[in-house]
Write an enzyme that holds these catalytic residues in place. Structure first.
Site, PDB file in Angstrom:
ATOM      1  CG  HIS A 116      -4.001   0.880   4.763  1.00 56.41           C
ATOM      2  ND1 HIS A 116      -3.493  -0.046   3.861  1.00 56.41           N
ATOM      3  CD2 HIS A 116      -5.068   1.460   4.140  1.00 56.41           C
ATOM      4  CE1 HIS A 116      -4.227  -0.036   2.759  1.00 56.41           C
ATOM      5  NE2 HIS A 116      -5.180   0.869   2.899  1.00 56.41           N
ATOM      6  CB  CYS A 137      -0.952  -0.006   1.195  1.00 56.51           C
ATOM      7  SG  CYS A 137      -0.140  -0.106   2.800  1.00 56.51           S
TER       8      CYS A 137
END
Length: 845
Positions: A785, A249
């Site tokens: 994230h 990510c």
């Protein structure tokens, strides 16, 4: 003595899916473990000794692999490649663990041995996303070069005609056939000439050059053949997500910001083949630029079909092995590498000339800046330089001779500190290294997100530190010095409230070559056996310096007696000192009087008692204790450690209460108020970045006049700003032992960011910027994230890119405490005067 450690227990880091009966070489670890925090790597010989001493296990052997192309080095492959094998004969599934550096031939051999099939009758497919991408033929090509990803599928087929596979069908049940693509019949042409037709006017024209790696990409469905098919469906470009290939990510976030950078989109959708520099030794042979260009074109032609950036990640792993594997990384570090790599791959300077840099020598800044930029362009000429690079002025001033050095350097992004106004109180006990005073606790207020240099400054002010004195911070744990806080930029967040921090105060001229650390050892009754005594380390260690070039045992004894002298029990002096909670709360004069009394009245006592002190030389792990004599000579070392045995005589002579129960950094209160959420502006971050400050002790400047390294003062100014400016908000602070994340909300303008007042060149231009992309980081360190916000310029609408998922978002919702990288594009105006007339311009002030 400390209790013996129990057996080694590695089971808490072993993955749940491991069979305890499997071979040790096949035992896998839990995902997302961090080296140094969850595990440490040990050479085989060290492991064998530890296992011999303590037993336990299981053993978790790992192989060394050679990584990199430009800079090759060996790394430990903690997480081998995990592949999910699907056997088309019986539709069974197996898991294979194999090094990503293993060859395709080795994989095929392992699969055939596992499934009991002859190699000449086996056909192995790259079955990513459960689609046949390409056949894995026998070759020495590594699995990493074949773009195989962690946890992806591979498909085994038998080709003797007796077994057929239903895995060659799509999701609708239709058979899939590999057909050759004919570019001449497709609206997407490889030879160039016609534009990319996706039924949507994106504002960018496309001429794909002959011989590009896109030709291979068309026949290899790696990044999604449907990406091109959807171009015919009339869907808009720039709204494709990126599949997560295993903790990628961070890469997806940075890539989405870059592929939505208007000048880069325009450049890579055109024919840039003539600008590929395959000979640059600092570049990636053009491979990174080609892979990035191919990926950008697919993202702008795929509608909303998510792309798997396997080819790009493969190139990244080859040329930047620090981003290989499947751990989380920093999107800013990746961005810096990509921009630098693209620049070198597209650098039009084939032979970089040697240019000797000249000092400013009092010349006008304009002349020096122009000369430095001309020299930079003589060696660096690419679209990245034209679009993303600016120039700043760096001014160094010697505090001794006032020598001034001015240089002008290029930059590709600005890393801004996050200034905080929230403070915390910290209590530190100050010990005197020369034994002149009793220890004293001081409580100071420092910035919550500050550094050790801030604590030292506040502490120096509180204790009246003189210009010829110095403080040394140390963390005490279990009556040992756990670590010295010697790094000025060690974040204070690494120091918890319940820890014990002390400072040792020295005169700078007394800080000799050898540091002497004195530990204290007591005899106590064993808890398990009352009739036995055990030796324990007790009380806060003391630190002093030995001035002698070759110290003797007598020098050590004298130094120990000197630092112990304030603790000598003298009732007449003790009566003058009031103590609160074990420490004198006021009466500094009385403390000084006591120290003077000790030094005068006990000179003979100190000299005599030193010969009777029970001292032993020890090591940093307290594994050996050696007796030494007065005439023993020691080679000058950085640190000598001795242990003082506190017998009944020492306990009668000295008051050890001052050495015990050192104050915690912060005593928690039951009704403590919750710290309010802080918000700062982008302007305050810029101001902090441009504030003059002294260089750190590890970053000294060599003054040509003084001819020595000096802790000069440094001032930065922005001189020339690029078309695209990236602000890196420094949310992560890294100490020697701990990393910390700052979640402070930064308020930044979306429209009309006016940076004109920060440009020191006074060139009369207006520097107005519009935000177009953000890289966000949610969660803590070592994980968390990443996502991205990006604006489609033609639509004037923002979108949220969360790996494969893309959704529209309101502009009012893009400002969050997760903002990490801010991407701005300059808005051209005719003059600074006209720009200043507009009432809607946001001046960062």
């Amino acid at each position: 003595m400390a209790e013996r450690p129990g057996p080694i227990d590695n089971f808490d880091i072993v993955g749940n899916g491991n069979d305890c009966a499997c071979k040790e070489s096949e035992i896998q670890l839990q995902r997302m473990l961090m080296e140094g925090q969850d595990y440490v790597l040990a050479p085989q010989g060290v492991w064998e000794k530890l296992h011999e001493w303590y037993q336990g296990g299981p053993s978790l052997p790992r192989k060394m692999i050679l990584q990199g192309v430009l800079h090759r080095k060996f790394d430990v492959e903690v997480y081998p490649l995990c592949l999910k094998l699907m056997d088309s004969r019986d539709e069974s599934r197996s898991t294979i663990w194999i090094s990503r550096k293993a060859s395709v031939t080795e994989l095929l051999q392992k699969v055939c041995a596992l499934r009991g099939i002859e190699q000449d009758k086996a056909r192995l497919w790259d079955y990513f996303n459960k689609r046949k991408y390409s056949q894995l033929f026998v070759s020495t090509k590594s699995l990493e070069e074949s773009n195989l990803q962690m946890d992806q599928d591979i498909l085994l087929e038998q080709v003797d005609g007796r077994h057929s596979s239903r895995f060659g069908m799509d999701s609708t049940g239709n058979e899939l056939a590999l057909v050759s693509l004919e570019p001449s019949r497709s609206p997407l042409t490889v030879a160039g000439g016609s534009n990319l037709s996706n039924g949507h006017s994106s504002g960018y024209t496309t001429n794909l050059y002959p011989g590009s790696s896109l030709s291979a990409g068309l026949t290899d469905m790696d990044d999604g053949l449907d990406a091109y098919n959807s171009a015919r469906k009339g869907e808009k470009g720039g709204l494709a997500g990126l599949q997560n290939l295993g903790n990628t990510c961070f890469m997806n976030s940075a890539l989405q910001c870059l592929v939505h950078t208007p000048p880069l989109v325009e450049y890579f959708l055109k024919d840039y083949s003539a600008e590929i520099n395959t000979q640059n030794p600092l570049g990636m042979h053009g491979e990174l630029a080609l892979a990035f260009g191919d990926l950008l074109r697919k993202l702008w032609s795929s509608g909303r079909t998510a792309i798997a950036p396997r080819v790009f990640k493969g190139k990244l792993s080859r040329f930047a092995p620090q981003f290989s594997g499947y751990n989380q990384h920093d999107s800013q570090e990746l961005l810096a590498f990509i921009l630098d790599g693209l620049h070198e791959d597209l650098n039009q300077v084939k032979q970089k000339p040697y240019i000797e840099m000249k000092d400013s020598d009092g010349r006008p800044d304009e002349e020096v800046a122009a000369e430095c930029w001309k020299n930079h362009k003589a060696r660096n000429d690419s679209v990245i330089v034209d679009v993303c690079q600016g120039q700043y002025k760096s001014k160094l001033v010697c505090p001794v001779c006032s020598k001034i050095s001015i240089t002008f350097d290029p930059f590709m992004y600005l890393s801004l500190p996050l200034p905080s106004t929230i403070t915390r109180t910290m209590t530190v006990t100050v010990f005197y290294g020369d034994g002149s005073h009793l220890p004293m606790p001081f409580t100071v207020s420092v910035l919550k997100n500050g550094f050790c240099k801030d604590l030292l400054l506040a502490l120096g002010t509180a204790c009246g530190l003189k210009s010829d004195e110095s403080l040394m911070l140390a963390e005490i744990y279990e009556n040992k010095i756990y670590r010295y806080l010697e790094m000025p930029l060690e974040p204070l967040a690494s120091i918890k409230d319940d820890e014990h921090i002390v400072a040792f105060r020295f005169q700078k001229k007394a800080m000799g070559k050898t540091k002497l650390v004195i530990f204290h050892r007591w005899q106590e009754k064993s808890k398990s056996d009352y009739h036995k005594s055990v030796t324990v380390l007790y009380a806060t260690p003391l630190v002093t310096y030995l001035a002698e070039d070759q110290p003797s045992g007598a020098d050590i004894e004298t130094a120990v007696s000197r630092v112990l002298s304030p603790f000598i029990k003298i009732s007449s002096a003790k009566a003058q000192v009031s103590k609160e909670n074990g420490f004198p709360s006021d009466g500094l004069d009385e403390q000084c009087s006591h120290s003077d009394a000790v030094s005068v009245e006990n000179a003979e006592l100190e000299g005599n008692s030193s010969t009777d002190l029970s001292l032993h030389l020890t090591d940093d792990r307290f594994t050996s204790f050696k007796v030494f004599k007065k005439d023993t000579l020691f080679e000058p070392e950085k640190i000598l450690r001795v242990v003082l045995d506190w017998t009944d005589k020492e306990q009668e002579l000295y008051d050890a209460s001052y050495l015990k129960d050192v104050s915690e950094v912060h005593k928690a209160r039951l009704a403590a108020k919750k710290t309010p959420q802080e918000a700062i502006s982008l302007a305050s971050c810029l101001d902090a970045f441009l504030t003059e400050e002294p260089l750190g002790p590890d970053d000294m400047w060599y003054c040509p006049s003084c001819k020595e390294h000096i802790q000069a003062r440094k001032k930065l100014d922005l001189w020339m700003l690029p078309e695209i400016i990236v602000f890196h908000l420094k949310r992560f602070t890294y100490g020697r032992y701990l990393k910390n994340k700052i979640d402070t909300f930064v308020n930044f303008p979306v429209h009309n960011l006016d940076l004109s007042k920060y440009v020191a060149s006074n060139d009369g231009q207006a520097y107005i910027y519009e935000l177009y992309a953000i890289s966000n980081h949610y969660g803590g360190l070592g994980g968390g994230h990443y996502t991205a916000y990006a604006k489609l310029i033609d639509e004037n609408r923002w979108y949220h890119f969360d790996d494969s998922h893309v959704s529209a978002v309101n502009e009012s919702d893009i400002k969050t405490p997760a903002a990490y990288l801010l991407f701005y594009k300059r808005v051209r105006t005719e003059s600074k005067v006209e720009a200043g007339d507009a009432s809607h311009i946001h001046s960062v002030s």
